[in-house]
Design a protein around this motif. Structure first.
Motif, PDB file in Angstrom:
ATOM      1  N   LEU A  49      14.551  99.752  51.844  1.00  0.00           N
ATOM      2  CA  LEU A  49      15.274  98.843  50.966  1.00  0.00           C
ATOM      3  C   LEU A  49      16.388  98.212  51.791  1.00  0.00           C
ATOM      4  N   LEU A  50      16.576  96.919  51.658  1.00  0.00           N
ATOM      5  CA  LEU A  50      17.699  96.269  52.320  1.00  0.00           C
ATOM      6  C   LEU A  50      18.388  95.343  51.331  1.00  0.00           C
ATOM      7  N   ALA A  51      19.685  95.184  51.515  1.00  0.00           N
ATOM      8  CA  ALA A  51      20.494  94.414  50.565  1.00  0.00           C
ATOM      9  C   ALA A  51      21.551  93.632  51.314  1.00  0.00           C
ATOM     10  N   GLY A  52      22.448  93.001  50.559  1.00  0.00           N
ATOM     11  CA  GLY A  52      23.496  92.203  51.154  1.00  0.00           C
ATOM     12  C   GLY A  52      24.543  93.053  51.851  1.00  0.00           C
ATOM     13  N   PRO A  53      25.436  92.426  52.594  1.00  0.00           N
ATOM     14  CA  PRO A  53      26.471  93.163  53.322  1.00  0.00           C
ATOM     15  C   PRO A  53      27.268  94.088  52.421  1.00  0.00           C
ATOM     16  N   ARG A  54      27.558  95.274  52.942  1.00  0.00           N
ATOM     17  CA  ARG A  54      28.397  96.281  52.289  1.00  0.00           C
ATOM     18  C   ARG A  54      27.789  96.800  50.992  1.00  0.00           C
ATOM     19  N   GLN A  55      26.482  96.777  50.894  1.00  0.00           N
ATOM     20  CA  GLN A  55      25.797  97.305  49.710  1.00  0.00           C
ATOM     21  C   GLN A  55      25.050  98.604  50.027  1.00  0.00           C
ATOM     22  N   GLU A  56      25.525  99.333  51.032  1.00  0.00           N
ATOM     23  CA  GLU A  56      24.861 100.576  51.421  1.00  0.00           C
ATOM     24  C   GLU A  56      24.792 101.572  50.261  1.00  0.00           C
ATOM     25  N   GLY A  57      25.881 101.667  49.491  1.00  0.00           N
ATOM     26  CA  GLY A  57      25.897 102.613  48.383  1.00  0.00           C
ATOM     27  C   GLY A  57      24.822 102.317  47.358  1.00  0.00           C
ATOM     28  N   ALA A  58      24.622 101.055  47.026  1.00  0.00           N
ATOM     29  CA  ALA A  58      23.591 100.675  46.063  1.00  0.00           C
ATOM     30  C   ALA A  58      22.200 100.998  46.606  1.00  0.00           C
ATOM     31  N   LEU A  59      22.003 100.813  47.912  1.00  0.00           N
ATOM     32  CA  LEU A  59      20.716 101.128  48.515  1.00  0.00           C
ATOM     33  C   LEU A  59      20.436 102.631  48.464  1.00  0.00           C
ATOM     34  N   ILE A  60      21.441 103.426  48.781  1.00  0.00           N
ATOM     35  CA  ILE A  60      21.262 104.877  48.746  1.00  0.00           C
ATOM     36  C   ILE A  60      20.904 105.324  47.334  1.00  0.00           C
ATOM     37  N   ALA A  61      21.574 104.762  46.331  1.00  0.00           N
ATOM     38  CA  ALA A  61      21.307 105.146  44.948  1.00  0.00           C
ATOM     39  C   ALA A  61      19.874 104.799  44.549  1.00  0.00           C
ATOM     40  N   ALA A  62      19.402 103.610  44.927  1.00  0.00           N
ATOM     41  CA  ALA A  62      18.037 103.213  44.575  1.00  0.00           C
ATOM     42  C   ALA A  62      17.011 104.069  45.298  1.00  0.00           C
ATOM     43  N   ALA A  63      17.252 104.351  46.581  1.00  0.00           N
ATOM     44  CA  ALA A  63      16.328 105.209  47.324  1.00  0.00           C
ATOM     45  C   ALA A  63      16.311 106.614  46.741  1.00  0.00           C
ATOM     46  N   ARG A  64      17.452 107.074  46.274  1.00  0.00           N
ATOM     47  CA  ARG A  64      17.503 108.401  45.642  1.00  0.00           C
ATOM     48  C   ARG A  64      16.676 108.421  44.366  1.00  0.00           C
ATOM     49  N   GLY A 103      17.544  85.190  43.391  1.00  0.00           N
ATOM     50  CA  GLY A 103      17.891  86.008  42.241  1.00  0.00           C
ATOM     51  C   GLY A 103      17.615  87.481  42.431  1.00  0.00           C
ATOM     52  N   VAL A 104      17.784  87.993  43.650  1.00  0.00           N
ATOM     53  CA  VAL A 104      17.550  89.407  43.916  1.00  0.00           C
ATOM     54  C   VAL A 104      18.802  90.044  44.512  1.00  0.00           C
ATOM     55  N   ASP A 105      18.911  91.354  44.304  1.00  0.00           N
ATOM     56  CA  ASP A 105      20.002  92.130  44.895  1.00  0.00           C
ATOM     57  C   ASP A 105      19.547  92.844  46.168  1.00  0.00           C
ATOM     58  N   ALA A 106      18.250  93.100  46.267  1.00  0.00           N
ATOM     59  CA  ALA A 106      17.720  93.890  47.382  1.00  0.00           C
ATOM     60  C   ALA A 106      16.261  93.515  47.591  1.00  0.00           C
ATOM     61  N   TRP A 107      15.753  93.925  48.763  1.00  0.00           N
ATOM     62  CA  TRP A 107      14.346  93.720  49.107  1.00  0.00           C
ATOM     63  C   TRP A 107      13.694  95.064  49.368  1.00  0.00           C
ATOM     64  N   LEU A 108      12.434  95.200  48.961  1.00  0.00           N
ATOM     65  CA  LEU A 108      11.634  96.391  49.230  1.00  0.00           C
ATOM     66  C   LEU A 108      10.494  96.004  50.164  1.00  0.00           C
ATOM     67  N   LEU A 109      10.415  96.702  51.311  1.00  0.00           N
ATOM     68  CA  LEU A 109       9.347  96.452  52.279  1.00  0.00           C
ATOM     69  C   LEU A 109       8.895  97.774  52.883  1.00  0.00           C
ATOM     70  N   PRO A 110       7.658  97.816  53.407  1.00  0.00           N
ATOM     71  CA  PRO A 110       7.269  98.961  54.236  1.00  0.00           C
ATOM     72  C   PRO A 110       8.006  98.886  55.575  1.00  0.00           C
ATOM     73  N   LEU A 111       7.879  99.945  56.363  1.00  0.00           N
ATOM     74  CA  LEU A 111       8.389  99.886  57.733  1.00  0.00           C
ATOM     75  C   LEU A 111       7.407  99.156  58.631  1.00  0.00           C
ATOM     76  N   ASP A 112       6.144  99.452  58.446  1.00  0.00           N
ATOM     77  CA  ASP A 112       5.088  98.899  59.290  1.00  0.00           C
ATOM     78  C   ASP A 112       3.891  98.542  58.422  1.00  0.00           C
ATOM     79  N   PRO A 113       2.998  97.715  58.933  1.00  0.00           N
ATOM     80  CA  PRO A 113       1.835  97.324  58.138  1.00  0.00           C
ATOM     81  C   PRO A 113       0.732  98.365  58.078  1.00  0.00           C
ATOM     82  N   ALA A 114       0.850  99.434  58.888  1.00  0.00           N
ATOM     83  CA  ALA A 114      -0.194 100.450  58.950  1.00  0.00           C
ATOM     84  C   ALA A 114       0.437 101.836  59.019  1.00  0.00           C
ATOM     85  N   LEU A 115      -0.399 102.848  58.865  1.00  0.00           N
ATOM     86  CA  LEU A 115       0.070 104.224  58.986  1.00  0.00           C
ATOM     87  C   LEU A 115       0.491 104.520  60.423  1.00  0.00           C
ATOM     88  N   PRO A 116       1.343 105.539  60.614  1.00  0.00           N
ATOM     89  CA  PRO A 116       1.697 105.926  61.987  1.00  0.00           C
ATOM     90  C   PRO A 116       0.453 106.305  62.777  1.00  0.00           C
TER      91      PRO A 116
END
Length: 300
Positions: free
Chosen positions: A244-259, A174-187
């Motif tokens: 943020l990652l989402a289903g195929p061809r949902q790049e526009g929705a991801l950009i909007a949420a990140a914005r 029941g989700v449209d997208a996932w939110l995750l860090p890039l890595d588990p620790a700081l650079p």
């Protein structure tokens, strides 16, 4: 890629990260607003890059329950993840916890696939390239040589099956997208990683579970993803990034949420900065990045 940069990824197979700061400067959008504007141009639509950036669309964003397991995330990353989730909620998005499931388990397979592909490529091209390789590259190639034919075939079969079940994956949770860090620790600061360390995580390494990170989720599944700055750690001054990652061809929705997140955070003062020994064949100001290096730490 240094944490804190914006990048839109229409993922296919795992690929090595850009090691040249100049190349990163020339290819990374400066902001999510820049990405939204670029993605909505007629040329982008003609190229079939996906739907335009939507206005006012609210997403149901999942945070993987696996991130809450003991020892998975450092405290600084957990705080940034919680803050980002809060900003998404404030922008009108619904944020829930859900099991990432097989997409979580595939992260190690993604690196094994990357390692074997690198090994196969080196065997094909090595005789044609008159250049020395770094010890870290040799170590990565040895990791690829250890991936046998049967294991490699099984990983590719799993990837094909997983990509064919993505619609059900999102629908079942029941989700449209996932939110995750890039890595588990700081650079990590430059110079703190042993020169002979492999550029590809090697099974059996004591830090393997942490080294594989979270970017392989989108790579292995072939999902679009966007990375964006989510803050700056007060103690180390290191940038912290989310994806943020989402289903195929949902790049526009991801950009909007990140914005939405970037607009709420404002200018964090993050700029690329010169690294001793880096390439200097790109003139200052390339791609519009001409601000002084205020903050930022290169990631090994």
């Amino acid at each position: 890629m240094a944490q804190g940069q914006h990048q839109v990824r229409s993922a296919d197979l795992p690929a090595p990260r850009t090691s040249s700061p100049s190349a990163t400067r020339a290819s990374s959008p400066r902001s999510t607003s820049w990405a939204a504007s670029t993605w909505s141009t007629p040329s982008a639509a003609t190229a079939g890059l996906g739907a335009p950036v939507p206005v006012g669309r609210r997403l149901r964003v999942g945070i993987p329950a696996e991130l809450g397991r003991p020892g998975v995330l450092d405290a600084e990353i957990t705080r940034a993840l919680t803050r980002t989730a809060g900003l998404l909620r404030t922008a009108g998005h619904d944020v829930v916890e859900a099991d990432l499931g097989e997409l979580w388990d595939c992260r190690a397979d993604a690196w094994q696939l990357c390692a074997r592909d690198a090994w196969d490529g080196s065997r094909h091209w090595r005789a044609r390239i008159d250049d020395d390789l770094l010890d870290s590259t040799h170590a990565a190639l040895r990791a690829g040589a250890d991936v046998g034919d049967e294991e490699y075939a099984a990983i590719r079969e799993r990837m094909t099956r997983l990509r064919g079940s993505l619609h059900a994956h999102f629908a079942d949770r029941g989700v449209d997208a996932w939110l995750l860090p890039l890595d588990p620790a700081l650079p990590r600061p430059r110079g703190t990683v042993a020169p002979a360390a492999s550029t590809i995580p090697v099974p059996g390494d004591p830090r393997y579970d942490r080294e594989i990170g979270f970017t392989p989720v989108a790579s292995f599944a072939g999902l679009p993803a966007i990375t964006f700055p989510a803050g700056v750690d007060a103690a180390s001054d290191a940038p912290v990034a989310m994806q943020l990652l989402a289903g195929p061809r949902q790049e526009g929705a991801l950009i909007a949420a990140a914005r939405d997140v970037s607009d709420a955070l404002g200018d964090l003062g993050l700029r690329p900065r010169d690294v001793p020994g880096a390439r200097s064949d790109v003139a200052p100001g390339t791609a519009g990045i001409d601000a002084p290096p205020v903050r930022g730490i290169a990631k090994e």
